[in-house]
Design a protein around this motif. Structure first.
Motif, PDB file in Angstrom:
ATOM      1  N   ASP A 122       0.836  -1.199   0.000  1.00 10.64           N
ATOM      2  CA  ASP A 122       0.000   0.000   0.000  1.00 10.64           C
ATOM      3  C   ASP A 122       0.876   1.256   0.000  1.00 10.64           C
ATOM      4  N   HIS A 123       0.227   2.422  -0.195  1.00  3.45           N
ATOM      5  CA  HIS A 123       0.983   3.640  -0.482  1.00  3.45           C
ATOM      6  C   HIS A 123       1.682   4.247   0.739  1.00  3.45           C
ATOM      7  N   SER A 124       1.433   3.685   1.929  1.00  2.00           N
ATOM      8  CA  SER A 124       2.165   4.201   3.096  1.00  2.00           C
ATOM      9  C   SER A 124       3.674   4.005   2.920  1.00  2.00           C
TER      10      SER A 124
ATOM     11  N   ILE B 182       6.657  13.196  -8.747  1.00  2.00           N
ATOM     12  CA  ILE B 182       5.416  13.169  -9.518  1.00  2.00           C
ATOM     13  C   ILE B 182       4.532  12.098  -8.899  1.00  2.00           C
ATOM     14  N   TRP B 183       3.416  12.525  -8.306  1.00  2.00           N
ATOM     15  CA  TRP B 183       2.542  11.615  -7.550  1.00  2.00           C
ATOM     16  C   TRP B 183       1.294  11.383  -8.394  1.00  2.00           C
ATOM     17  N   VAL B 184       1.202  10.195  -8.977  1.00  2.00           N
ATOM     18  CA  VAL B 184       0.089   9.868  -9.870  1.00  2.00           C
ATOM     19  C   VAL B 184      -0.912   9.046  -9.071  1.00  2.00           C
ATOM     20  N   ASP B 185      -2.118   9.589  -8.857  1.00  2.00           N
ATOM     21  CA  ASP B 185      -3.021   9.011  -7.861  1.00  2.00           C
ATOM     22  C   ASP B 185      -4.415   9.613  -8.003  1.00  2.00           C
ATOM     23  N   ALA B 186      -5.430   8.849  -7.612  1.00  2.00           N
ATOM     24  CA  ALA B 186      -6.774   9.427  -7.458  1.00  2.00           C
ATOM     25  C   ALA B 186      -6.838  10.292  -6.209  1.00  2.00           C
TER      26      ALA B 186
ATOM     27  N   PHE C 217       3.500   5.934  -8.487  1.00  2.00           N
ATOM     28  CA  PHE C 217       2.307   5.627  -9.281  1.00  2.00           C
ATOM     29  C   PHE C 217       1.403   4.695  -8.482  1.00  2.00           C
ATOM     30  N   ASP C 218       0.276   5.247  -8.031  1.00  2.00           N
ATOM     31  CA  ASP C 218      -0.768   4.470  -7.364  1.00  2.00           C
ATOM     32  C   ASP C 218      -1.690   3.963  -8.470  1.00  2.00           C
ATOM     33  N   VAL C 219      -1.856   2.644  -8.542  1.00  2.00           N
ATOM     34  CA  VAL C 219      -2.600   2.076  -9.667  1.00  2.00           C
ATOM     35  C   VAL C 219      -4.062   2.550  -9.671  1.00  2.00           C
TER      36      VAL C 219
ATOM     37  N   ALA D 278      -4.800  12.369  -2.736  1.00  2.00           N
ATOM     38  CA  ALA D 278      -3.660  13.255  -2.484  1.00  2.00           C
ATOM     39  C   ALA D 278      -2.688  12.694  -1.446  1.00  2.00           C
ATOM     40  N   ASP D 279      -3.131  11.744  -0.633  1.00  2.00           N
ATOM     41  CA  ASP D 279      -2.257  11.070   0.342  1.00  2.00           C
ATOM     42  C   ASP D 279      -1.418  12.049   1.161  1.00  2.00           C
ATOM     43  N   ILE D 280      -2.060  13.150   1.563  1.00  2.43           N
ATOM     44  CA  ILE D 280      -1.337  14.219   2.265  1.00  2.43           C
ATOM     45  C   ILE D 280      -2.023  14.561   3.594  1.00  2.43           C
TER      46      ILE D 280
HETATM   47 MN    MN Z   1      -2.056   6.622  -3.084  1.00  3.91          MN
END
Ligand code: MN
Ligand code: ARG
Ligand code: MN
Ligand code: MN
Length: 303
Positions: free
Chosen positions: A98-100, A120-124, A226-228, A126-128
């Motif tokens: 997972d993205h953690s 470059i954060w590619v994602d649906a 890159f988050d799928v 923002a994970d912020i």
């Molecule tokens: Mn993510």
């Protein structure tokens, strides 16, 4: 040239099991051979089994944060492994998980490339979120707040020092951003291209604008995470937090191809492939697209 692969079978940053099988499924699909066939040497970080065995017996929430010690320990190990790959001059490819684990890859890569590193954060998503703003308590929604220094990382995350410049982060693909996260993006002036921007300008222009923002001269090192789930669920269904209205198959690949063309990519994450979700065909499709995004990022071209 060598690609240094770190497999991180880790799911502690969110509640759904199965995302820890992402790396092994991508390997079963042949991602290592595929990269070798492109002419790269492969170096595999060791001990991928350790991520599962390092789970602490007791890991109660700290504030809203779930599995904080486990996430911290795993990310710290990722940071060391990615750092070792970057130090050798390898392109560090991290397969999640997972993205953690993104907090680990960013600490690791930036410990070698310094604050020149562009992200470059590619994602649906923002994970912020910060440990205070997260509603879910899932740490895969928080990695960027730690590395940007938006919150002060308290124990067990106090090993993370701010290491990424806010003006060297750019998002592509956003469409499910929490209100608290929108406020953070605004306050810190962080550049983001949502799906609305992709619709308006087209993916070619968006990637050009994104690269112009972080890396005008195309000389700085680039990390792509890159988050799928940035892809539309019709393209990548087997993921934990799918959101409709995402990138098409070609838009996702175009981003990777354009980043590869810059010659600046030093590290890459491919995360949130969850083979346990959905039928066998969704699984196969999602694993296949994950592998092909990795290949395109490493310069596989159509002609
Ligand atoms: Mn993510
Ligand atoms: N914003 C939501 C949260 O904080 C969703 C995060 C989803 N992140 C991901 N890496 N898929 O929980
Ligand atoms: Mn996401
Ligand atoms: Mn949401």
């Amino acid at each position: 040239k060598t690609v240094g692969i770190t497999c991180v079978p880790f799911s502690g940053g969110q509640p759904k099991g199965g995302v820890d099988d992402g790396p092994v499924e991508m390997m079963r699909f042949g991602v290592l051979d595929q990269i070798q066939d492109m002419g790269y040497n492969i170096e595999l970080s060791d001990g991928m089994d350790k991520y599962q065995t390092m789970k602490p017996a007791d890991d109660p929430p700290i504030g809203k944060m779930k599995n904080p010690r486990y996430v911290s320990m795993a990310a710290r190990r990722v940071a060391e492994q990615v750092r070792a790959q970057c130090e050798k001059g390898n392109i560090a490819v991290t397969l999640g998980g997972d993205h953690s684990i993104g907090m680990g890859t960013l600490v690791g890569s930036s410990s070698v490339y310094g604050d020149d590193l562009c992200v470059i954060w590619v994602d649906a998503h923002a994970d912020i979120n910060t440990p205070d703003t997260t509603e879910s308590g899932n740490l895969h929604g928080c990695p960027l707040s730690f590395v940007l220094g938006i919150c002060d990382a308290e124990s067990p995350f106090d090993w993370i020092k701010p290491c990424i410049r806010k003006d060297r982060l750019v998002y592509i693909g956003l469409r499910d951003v929490d209100a608290t996260e929108k406020a953070i993006l605004r306050k810190h002036n962080i550049k983001a291209f949502s799906m609305h921007d992709v619709d308006r300008h087209g993916i070619g222009k968006v990637v050009e604008m994104a690269l112009d923002h972080v890396n005008k001269d195309r000389t700085l090192p680039v990390h792509m995470s890159f988050d799928v789930d940035a892809l539309d669920p019709s393209v990548a269904p087997a993921t934990g937090t799918p959101v409709r209205g995402g990138l098409t198959f070609r838009e996702g690949h175009y981003i990777c191809e354009a980043v590869a063309e810059t010659g600046c990519l030093v590290s890459l994450d491919l995360v949130e492939v969850n083979p346990a979700l959905g039928d066998p065909e969704s699984l196969r499709q999602t694993v296949a697209v994950g592998c092909s995004l990795v290949r395109c990022s490493l310069g596989e071209s159509l002609l």
